[in-house]
Design a protein around this motif. Structure first.
Motif, mmCIF file in Angstrom:
data_model
loop_
_atom_site.group_PDB
_atom_site.id
_atom_site.type_symbol
_atom_site.label_atom_id
_atom_site.label_comp_id
_atom_site.label_asym_id
_atom_site.label_seq_id
_atom_site.Cartn_x
_atom_site.Cartn_y
_atom_site.Cartn_z
ATOM 1 N N MET A 1 -10.687 10.488 1.367
ATOM 2 C CA MET A 1 -9.448 10.248 0.616
ATOM 3 C C MET A 1 -9.137 8.773 0.564
ATOM 4 S SD MET A 1 -5.492 10.970 1.542
ATOM 5 C CE MET A 1 -5.377 9.236 2.024
ATOM 6 N N THR A 2 -8.688 8.296 -0.590
ATOM 7 C CA THR A 2 -8.214 6.927 -0.678
ATOM 8 C C THR A 2 -6.837 6.828 -0.051
ATOM 9 O OG1 THR A 2 -7.662 5.135 -2.174
ATOM 10 C CG2 THR A 2 -7.233 7.342 -2.985
ATOM 11 N N ASN A 3 -6.597 5.696 0.617
ATOM 12 C CA ASN A 3 -5.310 5.522 1.267
ATOM 13 C C ASN A 3 -4.400 4.605 0.455
ATOM 14 O OD1 ASN A 3 -3.558 6.069 3.429
ATOM 15 N ND2 ASN A 3 -3.985 4.080 4.352
ATOM 16 N N ARG B 1 0.171 9.240 -3.556
ATOM 17 C CA ARG B 1 1.211 9.930 -4.346
ATOM 18 C C ARG B 1 0.645 11.170 -5.028
ATOM 19 N NH1 ARG B 1 6.070 7.466 -4.967
ATOM 20 N NH2 ARG B 1 6.542 8.647 -6.843
ATOM 21 N N GLU B 2 -0.616 11.117 -5.434
ATOM 22 C CA GLU B 2 -1.229 12.287 -6.066
ATOM 23 C C GLU B 2 -1.399 13.441 -5.079
ATOM 24 O OE1 GLU B 2 -4.865 11.026 -7.790
ATOM 25 O OE2 GLU B 2 -3.924 9.838 -9.380
ATOM 26 N N LEU B 3 -1.415 13.123 -3.776
ATOM 27 C CA LEU B 3 -1.626 14.154 -2.761
ATOM 28 C C LEU B 3 -0.330 14.669 -2.145
ATOM 29 C CD1 LEU B 3 -4.663 12.588 -0.846
ATOM 30 C CD2 LEU B 3 -4.728 14.426 -2.532
ATOM 31 N N CYS C 1 4.846 3.143 4.135
ATOM 32 C CA CYS C 1 5.306 3.001 2.740
ATOM 33 C C CYS C 1 6.629 3.742 2.557
ATOM 34 C CB CYS C 1 4.248 3.550 1.785
ATOM 35 S SG CYS C 1 4.734 3.473 0.036
ATOM 36 N N THR C 2 7.710 3.010 2.365
ATOM 37 C CA THR C 2 9.027 3.645 2.275
ATOM 38 C C THR C 2 9.198 4.449 0.992
ATOM 39 O OG1 THR C 2 9.928 1.606 1.341
ATOM 40 C CG2 THR C 2 10.124 1.901 3.722
ATOM 41 N N SER C 3 8.617 3.992 -0.115
ATOM 42 C CA SER C 3 8.805 4.735 -1.373
ATOM 43 C C SER C 3 8.074 6.073 -1.331
ATOM 44 C CB SER C 3 8.334 3.898 -2.571
ATOM 45 O OG SER C 3 6.947 3.644 -2.506
ATOM 46 N N CYS C 4 6.845 6.091 -0.807
ATOM 47 C CA CYS C 4 6.123 7.356 -0.693
ATOM 48 C C CYS C 4 6.789 8.269 0.338
ATOM 49 C CB CYS C 4 4.668 7.108 -0.302
ATOM 50 S SG CYS C 4 3.628 6.518 -1.668
#
Length: 359
Positions: free
Chosen positions: A1-3, A9-11, A35-38
Motif C-alpha cells: 500500500m502507498t502511504n 484517502r482512497e482506503l 495527517c490531521t485532515s485524513c
C-alpha cells in the motif's frame, strides 16, 4: 500500500468498515497519526459506521488499535473477532439488534435506510464463501451488492457525495430507465473485477457518507424535491426508497442462502407502505375506486382511483406482502389478499402496484 495522502484517502472507506487487510491497515494507522485532515475524515466515516452498528462509545482516536477503548477493525457488537454465528438464528438476532440505529443525528426519514443498511451488514458475514450464489434477475450475491452501490449512487451524488466508481459514458438525453439499466450493468461489470470484500466496503462507505449528509439529519433540508431515477420527490422520500431497496435485496440474498431475514420494524415498514401508496395513487387516476386496506397493528385504508364514484371493491393486504408486491417479489395473481366486491377493480390495483416495481 502507498502511504501517500491520496492513496490513504482512497482506503479510508474500507478502513472505516473494517475491510482492510492487516498490511494496508498498518499503513493507514501510521498515516492518520501524522495527517490531521485524513484523521478528521476517518473520524467522520467511523462515527457514521458506529451509528449504524449501535456501538455505544467512540474511541479517544478514530484509529485506535486493539487494547484501547475502541473495538478492533471488524468487531461486531462487542465480539472481538468480528465473527457472527453461522446460523439463521445468528443472522436474525444480529439483524434485529442492528435495525434500530441509536443515533439522534439521523432524522426520522433516514432511519429506515440506516436500519436497512445495518441489516445487510449483519448478513454479509453469512455470505462468505457463497458470493457466487444466484440471487435475483441474473445477479449473484456479489452483483446484488454492486447493484446497491449503483442504486444508492444516484441520491448520493445529488447530495454532494463523491462518486466512488468510474462514470458511465451515457449520452445526454437517454431515458431515465435506460440510463439506470446501463449504469447498473456497468457497475456490476466493474465490481466483478474486484473482490466481494472491496464491493461491500465501497457500498458500506457510500451508505455511511449518504447518512452523514446534512439532509439525513435535517427534515427541512430533506423537504427539497429532487429527481432521482426519473422520480421527482422530496429527498426524505428518496431516503425511504433507498431503505425499501436495501431491505428487498437483503431479503433476496437471505432467501438465496436459505436464511430468514426479518422485515423492517413496524415504524419503518409503515414508512415504506405510506410512500408506496402515495406513488400508487396517481397511477390509478381515473380507475374504478377501491377501498384499499393495509392490515396490521396500525392498519390504515385509502380510496384509490376515482373517488367521485362509489367504491367498487375492497382490497386488503398484509404490509409486508404489499411491499413485496411493489418491490416485484410477489406476482399480482399470487400475492395473499382479501377481495370483496368488483374483483376486476381490485385486481387492477394489484397489477398497477406490481407495475411500479423497479427492483
Amino acid at each position: 500500500m502507498t502511504n501517500d495522502h491520496d492513496g490513504v484517502r482512497e482506503l479510508l472507506a474500507a478502513w472505516a468498515v473494517g475491510a482492510l487487510p492487516p498490511g494496508d491497515r498498518l499503513g493507514v494507522v501510521q498515516h492518520l497519526a501524522a495527517c490531521t485532515s485524513c484523521a478528521a475524515e476517518a473520524e467522520r466515516l467511523r462515527d457514521t459506521v458506529r451509528l449504524l452498528d449501535g456501538t455505544p462509545e467512540p474511541s479517544p482516536t478514530p484509529w485506535a488499535e486493539p487494547g484501547t477503548t475502541a473495538p478492533p477493525d471488524g468487531a461486531v457488537h462487542g465480539r472481538p473477532d468480528g465473527a457472527v454465528h453461522a446460523s439463521a438464528d445468528g443472522v436474525l438476532s444480529l439483524a434485529l439488534r442492528s435495525r434500530r440505529p441509536r443515533a439522534a443525528e439521523i432524522a426520522h426519514h433516514a432511519a429506515p435506510y440506516a436500519a436497512a443498511v445495518a441489516g445487510l451488514q449483519a448478513l454479509v458475514p453469512e455470505v462468505e464463501g457463497h458470493w457466487g450464489t444466484p440471487v435475483v434477475h441474473d445477479w449473484d450475491a456479489h452483483a446484488t451488492v454492486a447493484h446497491l452501490v449503483a442504486a444508492d449512487e444516484h441520491l448520493a451524488v445529488h447530495l454532494g457525495v463523491d462518486r466512488r466508481l468510474p462514470v458511465s459514458p451515457i449520452p445526454e438525453g437517454t431515458p431515465a430507465q435506460d440510463a439506470w439499466a446501463r449504469r447498473t450493468a456497468d457497475v456490476i461489470a466493474h465490481e466483478h473485477g474486484r473482490t466481494p470484500a472491496q464491493t461491500v466496503a465501497t457500498w458500506a462507505a457510500q451508505a455511511a457518507a449518504l447518512l452523514a449528509t446534512p439532509e439525513a439529519a435535517d427534515p427541512e433540508l430533506a423537504a427539497r424535491p429532487v429527481t432521482v431515477m426519473g422520480l421527482r420527490l422530496p429527498v426524505a422520500d428518496h431516503f425511504v426508497i433507498r431503505a425499501f431497496e436495501a431491505w428487498i435485496h437483503t431479503d433476496d440474498i437471505g432467501r438465496a442462502l436459505g436464511l430468514p431475514v426479518p422485515p423492517p420494524p413496524d415504524e419503518h415498514l409503515w414508512s415504506l407502505v405510506r410512500l408506496a401508496v402515495r406513488i400508487l395513487g396517481p397511477a390509478l387516476h381515473g380507475a374504478p375506486p377501491v377501498l384499499f386496506e393495509v392490515t396490521g397493528p396500525t392498519g390504515t385504508s385509502w380510496i384509490l382511483g376515482d373517488d367521485t364514484d362509489p367504491v367498487h371493491a375492497e382490497l386488503s393486504l398484509d404490509p409486508v406482502d404489499f411491499c413485496l408486491l411493489v418491490g416485484g417479489r410477489h406476482a399480482p395473481e399470487e400475492v395473499p389478499s382479501t377481495i370483496t366486491g368488483d374483483e376486476d377493480a381490485a385486481r387492477n390495483v394489484l397489477e398497477r402496484a406490481a407495475s411500479l416495481a423497479w427492483l
